[in-house]
Structure formats: C-alpha cells, structure tokens
Design a protein around this motif. Structure first.
Motif, PDB file in Angstrom:
ATOM      1  N   SER A 225      -3.078  -6.671   5.055  1.00  0.00           N
ATOM      2  CA  SER A 225      -4.397  -6.341   4.190  1.00  0.00           C
ATOM      3  C   SER A 225      -4.455  -5.097   4.151  1.00  0.00           C
ATOM      4  O   SER A 225      -4.082  -4.146   4.750  1.00  0.00           O
ATOM      5  CB  SER A 225      -5.388  -7.287   4.707  1.00  0.00           C
ATOM      6  OG  SER A 225      -5.692  -6.803   5.908  1.00  0.00           O
ATOM      7  N   ARG A 226      -5.518  -4.644   3.241  1.00  0.00           N
ATOM      8  CA  ARG A 226      -5.939  -3.403   3.145  1.00  0.00           C
ATOM      9  C   ARG A 226      -6.727  -3.039   4.373  1.00  0.00           C
ATOM     10  O   ARG A 226      -6.600  -2.032   4.896  1.00  0.00           O
ATOM     11  CB  ARG A 226      -6.972  -3.463   1.916  1.00  0.00           C
ATOM     12  CG  ARG A 226      -7.608  -2.017   1.725  1.00  0.00           C
ATOM     13  CD  ARG A 226      -8.610  -2.247   0.520  1.00  0.00           C
ATOM     14  NE  ARG A 226      -9.327  -0.789   0.321  1.00  0.00           N
ATOM     15  CZ  ARG A 226      -8.980  -0.042  -0.392  1.00  0.00           C
ATOM     16  NH1 ARG A 226      -7.701   0.307  -1.019  1.00  0.00           N
ATOM     17  NH2 ARG A 226      -9.580   1.482  -0.521  1.00  0.00           N
ATOM     18  N   GLU A 227      -7.419  -3.785   5.144  1.00  0.00           N
ATOM     19  CA  GLU A 227      -8.017  -3.652   6.223  1.00  0.00           C
ATOM     20  C   GLU A 227      -7.048  -3.201   7.440  1.00  0.00           C
ATOM     21  O   GLU A 227      -7.356  -2.254   7.927  1.00  0.00           O
ATOM     22  CB  GLU A 227      -8.912  -4.727   6.648  1.00  0.00           C
ATOM     23  CG  GLU A 227      -9.653  -4.775   8.013  1.00  0.00           C
ATOM     24  CD  GLU A 227     -10.719  -3.980   8.147  1.00  0.00           C
ATOM     25  OE1 GLU A 227     -11.183  -3.390   9.157  1.00  0.00           O
ATOM     26  OE2 GLU A 227     -11.208  -3.244   6.940  1.00  0.00           O
ATOM     27  N   THR A 228      -5.981  -4.135   7.416  1.00  0.00           N
ATOM     28  CA  THR A 228      -5.048  -3.845   8.575  1.00  0.00           C
ATOM     29  C   THR A 228      -4.381  -2.140   8.269  1.00  0.00           C
ATOM     30  O   THR A 228      -4.174  -1.463   9.022  1.00  0.00           O
ATOM     31  CB  THR A 228      -4.003  -4.739   8.307  1.00  0.00           C
ATOM     32  OG1 THR A 228      -4.570  -6.113   8.542  1.00  0.00           O
ATOM     33  CG2 THR A 228      -2.896  -4.701   9.575  1.00  0.00           C
ATOM     34  N   PHE A 229      -4.319  -1.922   6.733  1.00  0.00           N
ATOM     35  CA  PHE A 229      -3.515  -0.632   6.585  1.00  0.00           C
ATOM     36  C   PHE A 229      -4.512   0.451   7.057  1.00  0.00           C
ATOM     37  O   PHE A 229      -4.125   1.342   7.534  1.00  0.00           O
ATOM     38  CB  PHE A 229      -3.131  -0.798   5.162  1.00  0.00           C
ATOM     39  CG  PHE A 229      -2.245   0.340   4.978  1.00  0.00           C
ATOM     40  CD1 PHE A 229      -0.965   0.192   4.870  1.00  0.00           C
ATOM     41  CD2 PHE A 229      -2.572   1.620   4.628  1.00  0.00           C
ATOM     42  CE1 PHE A 229       0.085   0.769   4.479  1.00  0.00           C
ATOM     43  CE2 PHE A 229      -1.847   2.707   4.017  1.00  0.00           C
ATOM     44  CZ  PHE A 229      -0.289   2.083   4.163  1.00  0.00           C
ATOM     45  N   ARG A 235      -6.129   4.900  13.373  1.00  0.00           N
ATOM     46  CA  ARG A 235      -5.766   5.256  14.456  1.00  0.00           C
ATOM     47  C   ARG A 235      -4.792   6.348  14.484  1.00  0.00           C
ATOM     48  O   ARG A 235      -5.004   7.325  15.468  1.00  0.00           O
ATOM     49  CB  ARG A 235      -5.009   3.997  15.088  1.00  0.00           C
ATOM     50  CG  ARG A 235      -5.822   2.835  15.469  1.00  0.00           C
ATOM     51  CD  ARG A 235      -5.200   1.533  15.831  1.00  0.00           C
ATOM     52  NE  ARG A 235      -6.144   0.364  16.429  1.00  0.00           N
ATOM     53  CZ  ARG A 235      -5.855  -0.906  16.295  1.00  0.00           C
ATOM     54  NH1 ARG A 235      -4.679  -1.174  16.046  1.00  0.00           N
ATOM     55  NH2 ARG A 235      -6.615  -1.670  16.712  1.00  0.00           N
ATOM     56  N   LEU A 236      -4.215   6.412  13.423  1.00  0.00           N
ATOM     57  CA  LEU A 236      -3.240   7.781  13.519  1.00  0.00           C
ATOM     58  C   LEU A 236      -3.897   8.851  13.222  1.00  0.00           C
ATOM     59  O   LEU A 236      -3.515  10.066  13.719  1.00  0.00           O
ATOM     60  CB  LEU A 236      -2.095   7.505  12.303  1.00  0.00           C
ATOM     61  CG  LEU A 236      -0.907   6.775  12.732  1.00  0.00           C
ATOM     62  CD1 LEU A 236       0.111   6.225  11.679  1.00  0.00           C
ATOM     63  CD2 LEU A 236       0.018   7.575  13.830  1.00  0.00           C
ATOM     64  N   ILE A 237      -4.960   8.911  11.999  1.00  0.00           N
ATOM     65  CA  ILE A 237      -5.727  10.149  11.762  1.00  0.00           C
ATOM     66  C   ILE A 237      -6.612  10.581  13.258  1.00  0.00           C
ATOM     67  O   ILE A 237      -6.570  11.714  13.448  1.00  0.00           O
ATOM     68  CB  ILE A 237      -6.699   9.736  10.474  1.00  0.00           C
ATOM     69  CG1 ILE A 237      -5.638   9.467   9.469  1.00  0.00           C
ATOM     70  CG2 ILE A 237      -7.490  10.982  10.485  1.00  0.00           C
ATOM     71  CD1 ILE A 237      -6.614   9.340   8.420  1.00  0.00           C
ATOM     72  N   ALA A 245      -1.047  12.576   9.969  1.00  0.00           N
ATOM     73  CA  ALA A 245      -0.749  11.212   9.831  1.00  0.00           C
ATOM     74  C   ALA A 245      -0.214  11.045   8.485  1.00  0.00           C
ATOM     75  O   ALA A 245      -0.758  11.142   7.396  1.00  0.00           O
ATOM     76  CB  ALA A 245      -2.070  10.604   9.747  1.00  0.00           C
ATOM     77  N   SER A 246       1.059  10.815   8.335  1.00  0.00           N
ATOM     78  CA  SER A 246       1.772  10.950   7.158  1.00  0.00           C
ATOM     79  C   SER A 246       2.127   9.462   6.626  1.00  0.00           C
ATOM     80  O   SER A 246       1.760   8.490   7.533  1.00  0.00           O
ATOM     81  CB  SER A 246       3.198  11.638   7.523  1.00  0.00           C
ATOM     82  OG  SER A 246       3.943  10.693   8.355  1.00  0.00           O
ATOM     83  N   VAL A 247       2.586   9.405   5.431  1.00  0.00           N
ATOM     84  CA  VAL A 247       2.673   8.179   4.840  1.00  0.00           C
ATOM     85  C   VAL A 247       3.722   7.406   5.841  1.00  0.00           C
ATOM     86  O   VAL A 247       3.557   6.062   6.018  1.00  0.00           O
ATOM     87  CB  VAL A 247       3.241   8.189   3.443  1.00  0.00           C
ATOM     88  CG1 VAL A 247       3.371   6.731   2.853  1.00  0.00           C
ATOM     89  CG2 VAL A 247       1.745   8.967   2.660  1.00  0.00           C
ATOM     90  N   GLU A 248       4.684   8.121   6.003  1.00  0.00           N
ATOM     91  CA  GLU A 248       5.937   7.294   6.735  1.00  0.00           C
ATOM     92  C   GLU A 248       5.535   6.806   8.191  1.00  0.00           C
ATOM     93  O   GLU A 248       5.839   5.811   8.806  1.00  0.00           O
ATOM     94  CB  GLU A 248       7.182   8.601   7.153  1.00  0.00           C
ATOM     95  CG  GLU A 248       7.702   8.867   5.640  1.00  0.00           C
ATOM     96  CD  GLU A 248       7.088  10.082   5.011  1.00  0.00           C
ATOM     97  OE1 GLU A 248       7.662  10.095   3.521  1.00  0.00           O
ATOM     98  OE2 GLU A 248       5.886  10.289   5.490  1.00  0.00           O
ATOM     99  N   LEU A 249       4.479   7.864   8.566  1.00  0.00           N
ATOM    100  CA  LEU A 249       4.138   7.163  10.355  1.00  0.00           C
ATOM    101  C   LEU A 249       3.228   6.019  10.118  1.00  0.00           C
ATOM    102  O   LEU A 249       3.429   4.897  10.862  1.00  0.00           O
ATOM    103  CB  LEU A 249       3.466   8.379  10.889  1.00  0.00           C
ATOM    104  CG  LEU A 249       4.462   9.648  11.528  1.00  0.00           C
ATOM    105  CD1 LEU A 249       3.277  10.832  11.867  1.00  0.00           C
ATOM    106  CD2 LEU A 249       5.077   8.938  12.601  1.00  0.00           C
ATOM    107  N   THR A 257       7.318  -0.951   4.292  1.00  0.00           N
ATOM    108  CA  THR A 257       8.126   0.122   3.496  1.00  0.00           C
ATOM    109  C   THR A 257       7.141   1.022   3.249  1.00  0.00           C
ATOM    110  O   THR A 257       5.931   0.614   3.012  1.00  0.00           O
ATOM    111  CB  THR A 257       8.652  -0.522   2.245  1.00  0.00           C
ATOM    112  OG1 THR A 257       7.712  -1.047   1.457  1.00  0.00           O
ATOM    113  CG2 THR A 257       9.858  -1.537   2.785  1.00  0.00           C
ATOM    114  N   LYS A 258       7.494   2.211   2.740  1.00  0.00           N
ATOM    115  CA  LYS A 258       6.648   3.559   2.135  1.00  0.00           C
ATOM    116  C   LYS A 258       6.258   3.002   0.816  1.00  0.00           C
ATOM    117  O   LYS A 258       4.976   3.272   0.640  1.00  0.00           O
ATOM    118  CB  LYS A 258       7.434   4.434   2.071  1.00  0.00           C
ATOM    119  CG  LYS A 258       6.863   5.633   1.526  1.00  0.00           C
ATOM    120  CD  LYS A 258       7.749   7.306   1.435  1.00  0.00           C
ATOM    121  CE  LYS A 258       6.969   8.233   1.008  1.00  0.00           C
ATOM    122  NZ  LYS A 258       7.907   9.736   0.876  1.00  0.00           N
TER     123      LYS A 258
END
Length: 415
Positions: A225-229, A235-237, A245-249, A257-258
């Motif tokens: 979900s959007r919340e999970t994303f 967490r990455l930021i 915090a890249s899109v790939e990470l 997938t990207k």
C-alpha cells in the motif's frame, strides 16, 4: 628568512582553508552532506574547483572536515562542562557554552556550527572516522550524569538521556532564530529550567493512558500500500539521508519493481513531502485523541507523548526525522517547517492550558513544546543508542526524563 617565508605561507594556507570550511559549512547546513559540492564551495570563496582540491581532494574530505570542526567545538563544551562538580552545574555550563557559540555564529562573530544530524550521509571511510569522533562527544556528555546521587540510573537510561540532551542542543538552533541575539543567555536558562524541573507539578503522577497504535497509524491492509511504501521510504531517509535514499533502494527494501515507485509517488520530491505529511498526520491524530480524552492537560500531554514514543519503536514506526529537512529542496523545506511548527504549537497550547489550570508547572510553553517535539523526533533512533529497548519501555526511558526532569529517578515522583 626561509623560516619567515614558510610561516607566512602556512598562515595563508590556514586562512584560506578556514575560509573554505566556513563557506562549505553554510552550504552543508542548507543542502546537507549530499548537496555539498567542491564547485559550490569554491565559488563561495572566489576560487576554482581545482584550487579547492589543493586543500580538500574530495567532497567527502571537505564535508568531513566541516563536521569535525563542529564535533571538536562540542567536545570542548562538554569537557569544560564536565569539570563542574555537580550534574546540575555541568548541564548549566554545557547549555551556556553552546548557546553562546550559537549566538556568536548568528552574529557573525564566529563561523557557523555545522548541523550534525546528517553524519550518516557520509561515505566510508570518512563516515566511520567522523562517527567515532562523535561517539567521543557522546561519551563525554554522558559524564554529566556521573554522580553518586544518580547511581540508580542504569547505563541504558543515562545513554537515553544523553541522546535526548544532545537533541535539544541540535534542535535549539532551529527555534532560536525567532529571538534576538541578546536573549540567548536568558533562553539557555529557560531550557535549563525545563530540563531540570520538567513540566510536572510536585506530586504529579506518571500515568499515561495507552492508545491503540493501529488506530493511530491508519494502516492500509493492502500488501504494498501507499502506507507501506512511505514507511519503507521513511526508514531509508532516516538512516541514509534524503539524497541517499534512492528509488532503487526503496524498491529493493519492499522487493518490488522500480515502476511500483511511480505508481505510488510521482517524483522523489513528492516522496519526501508524503513522508513528512504522514509523520505530521500521525502526530496530529495523537494530539486530537489526547485532547479529547479524560483528565487534566498534564495527563493528556503525558498520554500523547508516551503514545508517540511507543509508535517510534512499533511496527508502524518510525516517523520521519526532521534531519531530512537539511537536504530537501528549499521550496519544500519551508512548507514542511510550517507544518512541524503547527504540531509544536498545538503542544504549546496544551502546555499553556495546563499552566492556566495548574496541572503543569509554569514554563515557557513555546520552548517546552519545541523541546518535546525534538525529544519525540529523536525517539526514532532510540533503539540505535539503547539496543534492545522495548517498545513499552520507551516512554519511561526517553520521554519521562524531559517531562519529569532529566535528573529525576523513576521512584522519586509519581512512581
């Protein structure tokens, strides 16, 4: 003659190096470690990029030197403070020295201090070197609590209080901008009074009312979900900084997938805005629920703060650290600061109402709210500083010392 020429050359070298560091620190504070470039630093002092590499071969070397200069200054404050005889005297000295240095920087009497919240955005090996230097500062500041009367505090509790105290020093620069420079000494005294006396009236109980975290989170049951994303991105930021915090990470974190990134978020700037808005909405939900709850304003404030401290260590957390603001584009930063201030101002309103009704000790509501906001924000990293700390223990270990007094022992007031 040769020695005199060498001395002049060395003096010129040091003067130019310091000028580069001054300019680079201003850029770093504005754009973060990842946003600092040798070219921008060179332009700021009227040099070519090639000339700057004579002093700092790589951008990482320049960023690390800026941060080390700030760490060295903070270590000096802590060392001087710890020479005092009592914990209260040490804390007072630390605040006085730090606020005076912030005043000097704001007045142009000394170079600006670097924002130290972006240390993790450095790359190895500089990251390890700078972080080890910061740990020396942390251990020195923790000595504020070394006293026979505080022997009942475990190492973990002292560490948690040190983390909270340092966060107050770092966050002060953000809210001090609203005041005249001549007021800085008085403001240091107010911060000292809040830290030592807390917000609780004598005899007040520490009895937060628990809230359902699932209800606070508003979690979406969809698998991705959007919340999970947004949680994965947060967490990455928090750990790598905005630019790290890249899109790939983020996609790899969720094993998607990207392209899934762009299904949820249109661009990276939209992502950090969404993460901040998620954070502020969670805080507002807690505030609204607490304000509608039973009891006096002290009870409501304690319940709100305890809930957010638990939330940070729960499966729904953490919330986005305000340190991410230092690297986001300026057109975004202003709007996010406004939202953060509105959350803080609501806490200030609760504190003010509590003072009026007599349930909260008379303090400066604005400063107290900013300090509470800083503490709750720093809760995102509590498990890093105190490994193994339990979610349910977070309020008592981390938030209670601000609200009841940083030198208060758990058995002293309200159980």
């Amino acid at each position: 003659m040769a020695e005199r020429s060498l001395a002049r050359s060395t003096a010129r070298y040091e003067k130019k190096r310091e000028a580069i560091l001054d300019a680079a620190t201003e850029i770093l504070n504005r754009a973060g470690v990842r946003g600092l470039t040798l070219g921008d630093a060179a332009a700021a002092v009227g040099l070519s990029t090639t000339s700057v590499t004579y002093y700092f071969k790589r951008k990482e070397d320049l960023a690390a030197a800026c941060l080390m200069r700030g760490i060295d200054a903070l270590y000096g404050f802590a060392e001087a403070a710890c020479a005092e005889a009592t914990p209260e005297a040490r804390l007072k000295k630390l605040l006085e020295l730090h606020f005076e240095r912030l005043r000097q920087g704001a007045a142009g009497e000394a170079p600006p201090l670097p924002v130290l919240s972006d240390l993790r955005a450095l790359n190895p090996p500089r990251k390890a070197q700078v972080f080890e230097a910061f740990m020396r500062v942390f251990r020195k500041v923790r000595q504020v609590f070394d006293a026979p009367e505080l022997a009942a505090l475990s190492r973990g509790r002292k560490t948690a209080r040190t983390h909270m105290l340092l966060e107050q020093l770092f966050w002060a620069e953000a809210w001090l901008r609203r005041y005249d420079l001549e007021d800085y000494p008085r403001l240091a005294e107010r911060v000292f009074g809040i830290l030592t006396g807390g917000l609780a009236q004598p005899g007040a109980a520490w009895a937060p009312e628990p809230m359902e975290l699932e209800e606070i989170a508003g979690a979406d049951p969809q698998e991705i979900s959007r919340e999970t994303f947004l949680l994965a991105a947060t967490r990455l930021i928090n750990s790598r900084g905005y630019r790290g915090a890249s899109v790939e990470l983020i996609s790899a974190e969720l094993n998607v997938t990207k392209g899934s990134f762009y299904h949820h978020i249109d661009a990276k700037d939209d992502l950090v805005v969404a993460c901040f808005e998620r954070t502020f909405e969670v805080m507002r939900r807690v505030q609204r629920k607490a304000m509608a709850g039973p009891g006096d304003q002290w009870s409501r404030l304690v319940s709100a703060a305890a809930t957010l401290a638990e939330y940070q260590l729960s499966d729904y957390g953490p919330l986005l650290r305000t340190s991410a603001l230092s690297a986001v584009p300026e057109h975004i930063r202003g709007k996010m600061v406004e939202q953060s201030n509105r959350v803080s101002d609501r806490f200030a309103g609760m504190i003010s109402d509590g003072i009026a009704e007599g349930s909260i000790r008379p303090v400066d509501p604005f400063i107290a709210a900013q300090m509470l906001n800083a503490t709750l924000n720093a809760g995102a990293e509590l498990s890093f500083w105190v490994p193994g700390v339990k979610q349910k223990a977070a309020p008592a270990v981390f938030v209670r010392p601000l609200l009841m007094g940083i030198f208060e022992l758990p058995a002293q007031r309200g159980g």
